[in-house]
Write an enzyme that holds these catalytic residues in place. Structure first.
Site, PDB file in Angstrom:
ATOM      1  N   HIS A  27      -5.473 -10.482   5.992  1.00  0.00           N
ATOM      2  CA  HIS A  27      -4.559  -9.445   5.499  1.00  0.00           C
ATOM      3  C   HIS A  27      -5.179  -8.861   4.227  1.00  0.00           C
ATOM      4  O   HIS A  27      -4.850  -9.260   3.114  1.00  0.00           O
ATOM      5  CB  HIS A  27      -3.169 -10.025   5.222  1.00  0.00           C
ATOM      6  CG  HIS A  27      -2.284  -9.032   4.510  1.00  0.00           C
ATOM      7  ND1 HIS A  27      -1.839  -7.880   5.108  1.00  0.00           N
ATOM      8  CD2 HIS A  27      -1.802  -9.001   3.249  1.00  0.00           C
ATOM      9  CE1 HIS A  27      -1.117  -7.193   4.245  1.00  0.00           C
ATOM     10  NE2 HIS A  27      -1.076  -7.844   3.103  1.00  0.00           N
ATOM     11  N   ASP A  73       0.372  -5.389   9.167  1.00  0.00           N
ATOM     12  CA  ASP A  73      -0.827  -4.648   9.556  1.00  0.00           C
ATOM     13  C   ASP A  73      -0.714  -4.196  11.019  1.00  0.00           C
ATOM     14  O   ASP A  73      -1.078  -3.078  11.366  1.00  0.00           O
ATOM     15  CB  ASP A  73      -2.068  -5.529   9.345  1.00  0.00           C
ATOM     16  CG  ASP A  73      -2.020  -6.170   7.969  1.00  0.00           C
ATOM     17  OD1 ASP A  73      -2.030  -5.424   6.991  1.00  0.00           O
ATOM     18  OD2 ASP A  73      -1.902  -7.414   7.877  1.00  0.00           O
TER      19      ASP A  73
HETATM   20  P1  NAD Z   1       8.108  -9.723  -6.721  1.00  0.00           P
HETATM   21  O1  NAD Z   1       7.284  -9.849  -7.948  1.00  0.00           O
HETATM   22  O2  NAD Z   1       9.151  -8.665  -6.650  1.00  0.00           O
HETATM   23  O3  NAD Z   1       8.854 -11.108  -6.459  1.00  0.00           O
HETATM   24  C1  NAD Z   1       8.179 -12.321  -6.458  1.00  0.00           C
HETATM   25  C2  NAD Z   1       9.188 -13.412  -6.739  1.00  0.00           C
HETATM   26  O4  NAD Z   1       8.523 -14.642  -6.566  1.00  0.00           O
HETATM   27  C3  NAD Z   1       9.754 -13.368  -8.147  1.00  0.00           C
HETATM   28  O5  NAD Z   1      11.162 -13.472  -8.101  1.00  0.00           O
HETATM   29  C4  NAD Z   1       9.098 -14.575  -8.819  1.00  0.00           C
HETATM   30  O6  NAD Z   1       9.919 -15.143  -9.820  1.00  0.00           O
HETATM   31  C5  NAD Z   1       8.945 -15.503  -7.614  1.00  0.00           C
HETATM   32  N1  NAD Z   1       7.958 -16.569  -7.774  1.00  0.00           N
HETATM   33  C6  NAD Z   1       6.764 -16.547  -8.424  1.00  0.00           C
HETATM   34  N2  NAD Z   1       6.184 -17.757  -8.369  1.00  0.00           N
HETATM   35  C7  NAD Z   1       7.010 -18.569  -7.667  1.00  0.00           C
HETATM   36  C8  NAD Z   1       6.972 -19.921  -7.287  1.00  0.00           C
HETATM   37  N3  NAD Z   1       5.959 -20.706  -7.634  1.00  0.00           N
HETATM   38  N4  NAD Z   1       7.999 -20.409  -6.553  1.00  0.00           N
HETATM   39  C9  NAD Z   1       9.035 -19.631  -6.213  1.00  0.00           C
HETATM   40  N5  NAD Z   1       9.152 -18.336  -6.562  1.00  0.00           N
HETATM   41  C10 NAD Z   1       8.145 -17.812  -7.280  1.00  0.00           C
HETATM   42  O7  NAD Z   1       7.079  -9.607  -5.515  1.00  0.00           O
HETATM   43  P2  NAD Z   1       7.330  -9.062  -4.049  1.00  0.00           P
HETATM   44  O8  NAD Z   1       7.145  -7.596  -4.040  1.00  0.00           O
HETATM   45  O9  NAD Z   1       8.590  -9.646  -3.503  1.00  0.00           O
HETATM   46  O10 NAD Z   1       6.036  -9.658  -3.303  1.00  0.00           O
HETATM   47  C11 NAD Z   1       5.867 -11.037  -3.155  1.00  0.00           C
HETATM   48  C12 NAD Z   1       4.488 -11.353  -2.578  1.00  0.00           C
HETATM   49  O11 NAD Z   1       4.324 -10.786  -1.285  1.00  0.00           O
HETATM   50  C13 NAD Z   1       3.308 -10.808  -3.402  1.00  0.00           C
HETATM   51  O12 NAD Z   1       2.294 -11.798  -3.429  1.00  0.00           O
HETATM   52  C14 NAD Z   1       2.837  -9.616  -2.590  1.00  0.00           C
HETATM   53  O13 NAD Z   1       1.476  -9.309  -2.837  1.00  0.00           O
HETATM   54  C15 NAD Z   1       3.053 -10.147  -1.197  1.00  0.00           C
HETATM   55  N6  NAD Z   1       3.079  -9.174  -0.104  1.00  0.00           N
HETATM   56  C16 NAD Z   1       2.499  -9.548   1.071  1.00  0.00           C
HETATM   57  C17 NAD Z   1       2.510  -8.688   2.164  1.00  0.00           C
HETATM   58  C18 NAD Z   1       1.887  -9.083   3.473  1.00  0.00           C
HETATM   59  O14 NAD Z   1       1.834  -8.242   4.387  1.00  0.00           O
HETATM   60  N7  NAD Z   1       1.410 -10.304   3.655  1.00  0.00           N
HETATM   61  C19 NAD Z   1       3.129  -7.439   2.043  1.00  0.00           C
HETATM   62  C20 NAD Z   1       3.720  -7.098   0.830  1.00  0.00           C
HETATM   63  C21 NAD Z   1       3.686  -7.983  -0.237  1.00  0.00           C
HETATM   64  C1  LMR Z   2       0.638  -4.816   1.454  1.00  0.00           C
HETATM   65  O1  LMR Z   2      -0.178  -4.871   2.358  1.00  0.00           O
HETATM   66  O2  LMR Z   2       1.455  -3.884   1.337  1.00  0.00           O
HETATM   67  C2  LMR Z   2       0.690  -5.937   0.446  1.00  0.00           C
HETATM   68  O3  LMR Z   2      -0.172  -6.966   0.809  1.00  0.00           O
HETATM   69  C3  LMR Z   2       0.541  -5.492  -0.936  1.00  0.00           C
HETATM   70  C4  LMR Z   2      -0.894  -5.206  -1.321  1.00  0.00           C
HETATM   71  O4  LMR Z   2      -1.295  -5.680  -2.405  1.00  0.00           O
HETATM   72  O5  LMR Z   2      -1.599  -4.545  -0.583  1.00  0.00           O
END
Ligand code: NAD
Ligand code: LMR
Length: 328
Positions: A191, A163
């Site tokens: 977030h 952010d």
């Molecule tokens: P993705 O679905 O591509 O990958 C997630 C992975 O986590 C998968 O490989 C899945 O098998 C694994 N997983 C699920 N439960 C698990 C557990 N208990 N232990 C270990 N591994 C586990 O998702 P992604 O695109 O890599 O995103 C991951 C997370 O990050 C999501 O929650 C998404 O919303 C979040 N995200 C946060 C931000 C932020 O700014 N904070 C930004 C983008 C995405």
């Molecule tokens: C983001 O900010 O890109 C992630 O947290 C994904 C979402 O669900 O907004």
């Protein structure tokens, strides 16, 4: 003499953020170009084969700093002696799932992982939660860790750096100045679209950015919604949530925490009561990092508009805390 390797645990290692993150950690972008690393990769049993594929590619990069790798579906193995834990894996929201269902599903994951970190990792472990809802997941993990008592609950952070970076880019675009010219930006709160990106104290080449822009309507009607809803806009455009930019933000957060920051950085940290935010709530604050520690910047003036925005995002976090209280 070369440094001893640091152990970095990454959960969700087979996912899309994992794929953008691991290669950069192994190349030294997160902990330094002279710091060997051992990657400890956690994912679900059904994702182990995909993790093996990622490890084959990591091998094929022949990174000089990559001193070892472990793949596992056992949190106790993944977090063993870890110096840094990046908690990326989380249950995504699926059709028909309410926000409260997501909180409960992820609450279970982060209770287990917070406990496993506290029992197995280094005592001064640094933990960054990326998996959403990241502030409350960090709050849950910190509460689970507190019960064990070995590690520092203040070292369980939620990621607001994406952010912060998004807000910097919007300011650069608006003013025609370089991203690197902006200092002292902060994104308060959660977030989520309720976050409050605040450039009242921000400076660019000696100018106050609020005075430079001098456009309240743009702040309220363009800047804040653009930054707040950027994640959704990316999902809409890409069909997938942000991954490379999220991995980049995770690297920025941990690099500044471990190696020091040259400017204020936004970190989602357990509140110590600063700015009237209740203790323990994981909230985006302006921080400075030095010698491997962070501290919240104190003494900033909070005007009425800002207080309202800060309370709005706080309310969402206290509601989430209430929804998970039985799990803590
Ligand atoms: P993705 O679905 O591509 O990958 C997630 C992975 O986590 C998968 O490989 C899945 O098998 C694994 N997983 C699920 N439960 C698990 C557990 N208990 N232990 C270990 N591994 C586990 O998702 P992604 O695109 O890599 O995103 C991951 C997370 O990050 C999501 O929650 C998404 O919303 C979040 N995200 C946060 C931000 C932020 O700014 N904070 C930004 C983008 C995405
Ligand atoms: C983001 O900010 O890109 C992630 O947290 C994904 C979402 O669900 O907004």
């Amino acid at each position: 003499m070369s440094k001893a390797p640091m152990r970095v645990a990454v959960t969700g290692a087979a996912g899309q953020i994992g794929y953008s993150l691991l290669f950069r950690i192994a190349s030294g972008e997160m902990l330094g170009k002279d710091q060997p690393v051992i990657l400890q990769l956690l994912d679900l049993p059904q994702a182990q084969q995909a993790v093996k594929g990622v490890m084959m590619e990591l091998d094929d990069c022949a990174f000089p700093l990559l001193a070892g790798m472990v793949a596992t579906d056992d949190p106790n193995v993944a977090f063993k002696d870890a110096d840094v834990c990046l908690l990326v894996g989380a249950r995504p929201r699926t059709k028909g799932m309410e926000r409260a269902d997501l909180l409960t599903a992820n609450g279970a994951i982060f209770t287990v992982q917070g406990k496993a970190i506290a029992e197995n990792a280094k005592e001064d472990v640094k933990v960054l939660v990326v998996g959403n809802p990241c502030n409350t997941n960090a709050y849950i993990a910190a509460a689970a860790a507190k019960k064990v008592g070995r590690t520092n609950p203040n070292n369980y952070h939620g990621m607001l750096r994406l952010d912060h970076n998004r807000a910097l880019s919007q300011l650069a675009e608006k003013t025609g100045r370089s991203v690197s010219s902006f200092k002292k930006l902060v994104v308060w709160g959660n977030h989520s679209p309720t976050m409050y990106a605040d450039y009242r104290n921000c400076e660019s080449n000696g100018d106050n950015v609020k005075a430079l822009i001098n456009d309240h309507a743009w702040n309220n009607d363009v800047f804040l919604p653009t930054v707040g809803k950027r994640g959704a806009a990316i999902i809409e455009a890409r069909g997938l949530s942000s991954a490379a930019s999220a991995a980049n933000a995770a690297i920025d957060h941990v690099r500044d925490w471990v190696l020091g920051s040259s400017d204020w950085v936004t970190m989602g940290v357990p509140s110590d009561g600063s700015y009237g935010i209740p203790a323990g709530i994981v909230y985006g604050f302006p921080c400075e990092c030095k010698g491997g520690s962070f501290k919240i910047i104190q003494g900033l003036e909070i005007d009425e508009y800002s207080r309202e925005k800060m309370n709005f995002t706080l309310k969402e976090l206290t509601d989430e805390a209430e929804a998970v209280k039985d799990m803590l």
